[in-house]
Design a protein around this motif. Sequence first.
Motif, PDB file in Angstrom:
ATOM      1  N   THR A 178       0.838  -1.193   0.000  1.00  0.00           N
ATOM      2  CA  THR A 178       0.000   0.000   0.000  1.00  0.00           C
ATOM      3  C   THR A 178       0.877   1.249   0.000  1.00  0.00           C
ATOM      4  O   THR A 178       2.079   1.184   0.293  1.00  0.00           O
ATOM      5  CB  THR A 178      -0.915   0.031   1.234  1.00  0.00           C
ATOM      6  N   VAL A 179       0.233   2.373  -0.289  1.00  0.00           N
ATOM      7  CA  VAL A 179       0.970   3.636  -0.398  1.00  0.00           C
ATOM      8  C   VAL A 179       0.219   4.725   0.346  1.00  0.00           C
ATOM      9  O   VAL A 179      -0.985   4.623   0.598  1.00  0.00           O
ATOM     10  CB  VAL A 179       1.157   4.048  -1.880  1.00  0.00           C
ATOM     11  N   ILE A 180       0.951   5.765   0.729  1.00  0.00           N
ATOM     12  CA  ILE A 180       0.344   7.024   1.150  1.00  0.00           C
ATOM     13  C   ILE A 180       0.676   8.042   0.067  1.00  0.00           C
ATOM     14  O   ILE A 180       1.652   7.881  -0.676  1.00  0.00           O
ATOM     15  CB  ILE A 180       0.873   7.487   2.515  1.00  0.00           C
ATOM     16  N   SER A 181      -0.133   9.056  -0.033  1.00  0.00           N
ATOM     17  CA  SER A 181       0.071   9.994  -1.141  1.00  0.00           C
ATOM     18  C   SER A 181      -0.309  11.408  -0.742  1.00  0.00           C
ATOM     19  O   SER A 181      -1.041  11.623   0.226  1.00  0.00           O
ATOM     20  CB  SER A 181      -0.748   9.569  -2.365  1.00  0.00           C
ATOM     21  N   GLU A 182       0.236  12.341  -1.518  1.00  0.00           N
ATOM     22  CA  GLU A 182      -0.133  13.753  -1.400  1.00  0.00           C
ATOM     23  C   GLU A 182      -0.675  14.203  -2.743  1.00  0.00           C
ATOM     24  O   GLU A 182      -0.059  13.974  -3.790  1.00  0.00           O
ATOM     25  CB  GLU A 182       1.075  14.603  -1.012  1.00  0.00           C
ATOM     26  N   ILE A 183      -1.836  14.837  -2.723  1.00  0.00           N
ATOM     27  CA  ILE A 183      -2.443  15.389  -3.935  1.00  0.00           C
ATOM     28  C   ILE A 183      -2.473  16.903  -3.796  1.00  0.00           C
ATOM     29  O   ILE A 183      -2.942  17.431  -2.781  1.00  0.00           O
ATOM     30  CB  ILE A 183      -3.871  14.849  -4.156  1.00  0.00           C
ATOM     31  N   LYS A 184      -1.984  17.555  -4.857  1.00  0.00           N
ATOM     32  CA  LYS A 184      -1.894  19.015  -4.813  1.00  0.00           C
ATOM     33  C   LYS A 184      -2.388  19.569  -6.149  1.00  0.00           C
ATOM     34  O   LYS A 184      -2.109  18.993  -7.211  1.00  0.00           O
ATOM     35  CB  LYS A 184      -0.441  19.428  -4.569  1.00  0.00           C
ATOM     36  N   PRO A 185      -3.116  20.662  -6.116  1.00  0.00           N
ATOM     37  CA  PRO A 185      -3.620  21.216  -7.386  1.00  0.00           C
ATOM     38  C   PRO A 185      -2.507  21.935  -8.171  1.00  0.00           C
ATOM     39  O   PRO A 185      -1.582  22.492  -7.587  1.00  0.00           O
ATOM     40  CB  PRO A 185      -4.692  22.206  -6.935  1.00  0.00           C
ATOM     41  N   ILE A 186      -2.621  21.854  -9.493  1.00  0.00           N
ATOM     42  CA  ILE A 186      -1.732  22.620 -10.384  1.00  0.00           C
ATOM     43  C   ILE A 186      -2.497  23.880 -10.779  1.00  0.00           C
ATOM     44  O   ILE A 186      -3.556  23.805 -11.412  1.00  0.00           O
ATOM     45  CB  ILE A 186      -1.363  21.804 -11.633  1.00  0.00           C
TER      46      ILE A 186
END
Length: 463
Positions: A178-186
């Motif tokens: 499994t993974v952890i993630s960061e989502i950020k807007p462009i």
Amino acid sequence: MRKMKKSMRRKMKMSTRLMVLYTGLTILLLAAVASFYYGYNEASIYEESVANLSQIADSTMLQIDSSLTVMEQTTVDVLADREFMLAWEANLREQTDTNTAVIRSVMTNAYKNKSNIRRVAAFDAKGNYYCTGVVDFSREDLLKKIEYIQSNYQFNIQNTRVFKGPEKDFWDKDAEGTVISEIKPIKDSNANILGYIEVQQNVFYLDRMCNLQMNGYPLKVIVFMEDNDVFYKNFSDEPEGYPETIAEMTSEYSKIRETKDSIICTVSSNYYQGRAVFILEKSSLRQLIWNVIKGMVALVLVLFALTFLFVVIVTRRIFNPINSLLQHMSRQDLTNFNGKLEITPKDYETEILASTYETMMQRLRDAIDRQEKLKMVQTKTLFSILQSEISPHFLYNTLGSIANMCQEGQGEAAAEACYDLSDILRYSSDYKSAEVSIQEEIRNLHAYQSLMKTRYGQRPEYE
């Protein structure tokens, strides 16, 4: 003798009471020491555990911040690259291989020296994407992902980033782990959202940071991000509603809290809107305290055994010579003073007591010897007086009777009377002791009676 034995029993009871008294005082003293030792260790264990928990929490939070910062730095490196933004904006109008290559190159360079970054992906609202690594997903799934992001995260108002907790890798359905993630807007210069960038990290890095133990028991760790969302937790067997309860309890910051069953330490992130909660079960403290109790009980038993042995030895050292003296005294009477006192005094008092007893017994023996000698002298004197009083009258009368018998021609009776008188005189003159045999006394009485009949005829009668 009976009084001596009774006195000896009282002495023995005194020694027993003394031993019981010493033992009781020892038990009370050891109980007081054990109680103080237990209270001190219980407080020390609690304070030390709280201090260690706080230190572990601070250190782990720094590591979590560092891990999240690596993902944040990767997104910043991509979005801060001017070539990336130009290529991205150009591809929104019309995709070209050149712009796509630039985007991929910038994304790859952004994490090539960051070993804990799994992949970087960028995508727009139309479903166009650019992703490093192996991919295996459908366009339909990507559109659903975009719709979910737009519905749940208000990037156009307040959110600048979102951290998502452990989940399967969206970009590669067949990937393990499994993974952890960061989502950020462009965003462009006017803050318009042009797409999204996602940076992934393998969750085992976070697992390794949060695999914590205290006192041999695992620590429970929960990481909350914005809006009390559970970003990460290192346990799964919690009761229903447990994370929500912890979130509500720690929403107002207080580093250390205590419940009936646990100690809770809360540490806020230094860079992000989140906090980590570290939970230490009190059962681990009880186990430590139980270990202290077992050690304390063992120590108390050893001290009690040593003290009891010491008391027994000291008591016997004090009372054994006295008991020996009492037993010796109980065996003595007025006819037996020759028993030797076999006592080795080991203290001044017993030595004085034994010496005084020996002196008293010696004086008593001397007194008895003097009394015996005086009695012997008295007996001899008495016999001498009796002999001096009886002999003249008895002798004169007997000789007169013998003379009469000779004149009357009773020669044989006169001869017999002479023999009897001779025996009596010999018995009387040879007597040198207060004790004679019954046979001698009877023979002397027969001679005396025979002379009495010679003097008085048949008038005296005896049996």
